[in-house]
Design a protein around this motif. Structure first.
Motif, mmCIF file in Angstrom:
data_model
loop_
_atom_site.group_PDB
_atom_site.id
_atom_site.type_symbol
_atom_site.label_atom_id
_atom_site.label_comp_id
_atom_site.label_asym_id
_atom_site.label_seq_id
_atom_site.Cartn_x
_atom_site.Cartn_y
_atom_site.Cartn_z
ATOM 1 N N ALA A 1 34.947 -18.705 -30.585
ATOM 2 C CA ALA A 1 34.877 -18.327 -29.171
ATOM 3 C C ALA A 1 34.211 -16.954 -29.045
ATOM 4 C CB ALA A 1 36.282 -18.288 -28.569
ATOM 5 N N PRO A 2 33.544 -16.702 -27.918
ATOM 6 C CA PRO A 2 32.906 -15.398 -27.740
ATOM 7 C C PRO A 2 33.892 -14.288 -27.369
ATOM 8 C CG PRO A 2 32.520 -16.776 -25.840
ATOM 9 C CD PRO A 2 33.242 -17.621 -26.844
ATOM 10 N N VAL A 3 35.173 -14.603 -27.406
ATOM 11 C CA VAL A 3 36.238 -13.652 -27.062
ATOM 12 C C VAL A 3 37.143 -13.505 -28.278
ATOM 13 C CG1 VAL A 3 38.248 -13.316 -25.568
ATOM 14 C CG2 VAL A 3 36.174 -14.349 -24.642
ATOM 15 N N GLY A 4 37.585 -12.285 -28.535
ATOM 16 C CA GLY A 4 38.536 -12.073 -29.621
ATOM 17 C C GLY A 4 39.923 -12.523 -29.177
ATOM 18 N N TYR A 5 40.600 -13.269 -30.035
ATOM 19 C CA TYR A 5 41.968 -13.707 -29.754
ATOM 20 C C TYR A 5 42.893 -13.200 -30.850
ATOM 21 C CZ TYR A 5 40.097 -17.039 -26.368
ATOM 22 O OH TYR A 5 39.462 -17.619 -25.302
ATOM 23 N N VAL A 6 44.036 -12.690 -30.415
ATOM 24 C CA VAL A 6 45.041 -12.197 -31.348
ATOM 25 C C VAL A 6 46.404 -12.640 -30.836
ATOM 26 C CG1 VAL A 6 46.069 -10.138 -32.391
ATOM 27 C CG2 VAL A 6 43.638 -10.156 -31.858
ATOM 28 N N THR A 7 47.265 -13.056 -31.740
ATOM 29 C CA THR A 7 48.656 -13.333 -31.407
ATOM 30 C C THR A 7 49.483 -12.261 -32.099
ATOM 31 O OG1 THR A 7 48.213 -15.703 -31.313
ATOM 32 C CG2 THR A 7 50.520 -15.035 -31.504
ATOM 33 N N ILE A 8 50.338 -11.583 -31.320
ATOM 34 C CA ILE A 8 51.164 -10.518 -31.903
ATOM 35 C C ILE A 8 52.634 -10.825 -31.678
ATOM 36 C CG2 ILE A 8 49.416 -8.711 -31.709
ATOM 37 C CD1 ILE A 8 50.840 -7.700 -29.201
ATOM 38 N N GLY A 9 53.447 -10.331 -32.594
ATOM 39 C CA GLY A 9 54.891 -10.449 -32.464
ATOM 40 C C GLY A 9 55.426 -9.317 -31.600
ATOM 41 N N PRO A 10 56.722 -9.354 -31.270
ATOM 42 C CA PRO A 10 57.293 -8.330 -30.382
ATOM 43 C C PRO A 10 57.208 -6.912 -30.943
ATOM 44 C CG PRO A 10 58.998 -9.825 -31.197
ATOM 45 C CD PRO A 10 57.686 -10.354 -31.673
ATOM 46 N N GLU A 11 57.076 -6.765 -32.253
ATOM 47 C CA GLU A 11 56.936 -5.430 -32.846
ATOM 48 C C GLU A 11 55.488 -4.975 -32.841
ATOM 49 O OE1 GLU A 11 57.681 -8.114 -35.133
ATOM 50 O OE2 GLU A 11 59.674 -8.221 -34.258
ATOM 51 N N GLY A 12 54.562 -5.855 -32.373
ATOM 52 C CA GLY A 12 53.146 -5.498 -32.329
ATOM 53 C C GLY A 12 52.376 -5.888 -33.571
ATOM 54 N N THR A 13 53.001 -6.621 -34.464
ATOM 55 C CA THR A 13 52.348 -7.054 -35.695
ATOM 56 C C THR A 13 51.471 -8.271 -35.421
ATOM 57 O OG1 THR A 13 54.253 -6.275 -36.951
ATOM 58 C CG2 THR A 13 52.761 -7.773 -38.082
ATOM 59 N N ILE A 14 50.280 -8.277 -35.983
ATOM 60 C CA ILE A 14 49.355 -9.397 -35.799
ATOM 61 C C ILE A 14 49.878 -10.609 -36.566
ATOM 62 C CG2 ILE A 14 47.016 -10.236 -36.252
ATOM 63 C CD1 ILE A 14 46.050 -7.327 -35.832
ATOM 64 N N LEU A 15 50.034 -11.720 -35.834
ATOM 65 C CA LEU A 15 50.488 -12.971 -36.433
ATOM 66 C C LEU A 15 49.322 -13.908 -36.725
ATOM 67 C CD1 LEU A 15 53.514 -13.660 -34.043
ATOM 68 C CD2 LEU A 15 53.552 -12.522 -36.283
ATOM 69 N N ARG A 16 48.279 -13.823 -35.877
ATOM 70 C CA ARG A 16 47.114 -14.694 -36.025
ATOM 71 C C ARG A 16 45.952 -14.055 -35.276
ATOM 72 N NH1 ARG A 16 46.690 -21.121 -35.418
ATOM 73 N NH2 ARG A 16 44.456 -21.207 -35.213
ATOM 74 N N THR A 17 44.745 -14.290 -35.762
ATOM 75 C CA THR A 17 43.562 -13.768 -35.090
ATOM 76 C C THR A 17 42.379 -14.690 -35.337
ATOM 77 O OG1 THR A 17 42.138 -11.847 -34.818
ATOM 78 C CG2 THR A 17 42.940 -12.265 -37.025
ATOM 79 N N ASN A 18 41.412 -14.642 -34.455
ATOM 80 C CA ASN A 18 40.221 -15.460 -34.665
ATOM 81 C C ASN A 18 39.118 -14.623 -35.318
ATOM 82 O OD1 ASN A 18 39.271 -13.970 -32.447
ATOM 83 N ND2 ASN A 18 38.499 -15.748 -31.358
ATOM 84 N N TYR A 19 38.058 -15.312 -35.745
ATOM 85 C CA TYR A 19 36.961 -14.653 -36.451
ATOM 86 C C TYR A 19 36.234 -13.656 -35.553
ATOM 87 C CZ TYR A 19 37.582 -18.505 -39.788
ATOM 88 O OH TYR A 19 38.097 -19.403 -40.679
ATOM 89 N N THR A 20 36.212 -13.934 -34.252
ATOM 90 C CA THR A 20 35.516 -13.035 -33.341
ATOM 91 C C THR A 20 36.158 -11.653 -33.340
ATOM 92 O OG1 THR A 20 34.893 -14.935 -31.982
ATOM 93 C CG2 THR A 20 34.711 -12.755 -30.963
#
Length: 176
Positions: free
Chosen positions: A80-99
């Motif tokens: 996707a042309p947009v960066g995607y990140v999933t974070i936990g409640p502590e702010g830790t990155i759980l998942r991210t895309n290549y963008t």
């Protein structure tokens, strides 16, 4: 009508009819030496065996279709042309895309890294309140702030964040 869209009872009946037909084609191999009640039981077992084989084939086809759909969705997510990140409640990155990985100019896995590590120090408080608010209510929260690439270069970004998950496992999705 594709498999899975008709009522279960109708699907089972059709499956049973197909199994019976296949068994009739094999009927020549049944021994006429057996007593009628044993022949009946043997016949029913063979019908059920054929039904199970057919169901297994249907499941394998459905699994292949599901795997293909998952792969296509993964491509859409990562490219996707947009960066995607999933974070936990502590702010830790759980998942991210290549963008997003490309935005940061890194080739490293970001999973387990605090997202705040990439926020410009002067915007750290803004990000903290943004993240806190996003986890408090499930509406899209937007903010513009500065992010820092792994090489130290600063760039401006808009973050649209919404919380999700369950009370036991909350997360927030961030579009950048």
């Amino acid at each position: 009508m594709p498999a899975g869209t008709q009522p279960d009872s109708e699907r089972r009946e059709q499956l049973h009819e197909r199994a019976e037909k296949q068994l009739q084609e094999r009927a020549a191999s049944l021994s006429t030496q057996l007593p009628p009640d044993v022949r009946g039981l043997l016949h029913e077992l063979q019908v059920h065996q054929i039904e199970l084989q057919m169901q297994n084939e249907e499941l394998q086809e459905a699994y292949a279709e599901l795997s293909d759909a998952r792969d296509r969705l993964g491509d859409l997510y990562h490219l996707a042309p947009v960066g995607y990140v999933t974070i936990g409640p502590e702010g830790t990155i759980l998942r991210t895309n290549y963008t997003f990985i490309g935005m940061l100019r890194t080739e490293l896995s970001l999973v387990g890294t605090p997202f705040a590590r990439f926020v410009h120090p002067d915007d750290a408080d803004l990000f903290y309140f943004h993240q806190r608010d996003a986890f408090r209510e499930s509406v899209i929260h937007s903010i513009e702030l500065r992010l820092r690439r792994t090489n130290g270069v600063i760039f401006h970004a808009r973050l649209d964040t919404v919380s999700g998950g369950t009370p036991e496992e909350p997360y927030a999705r961030v579009a950048i």
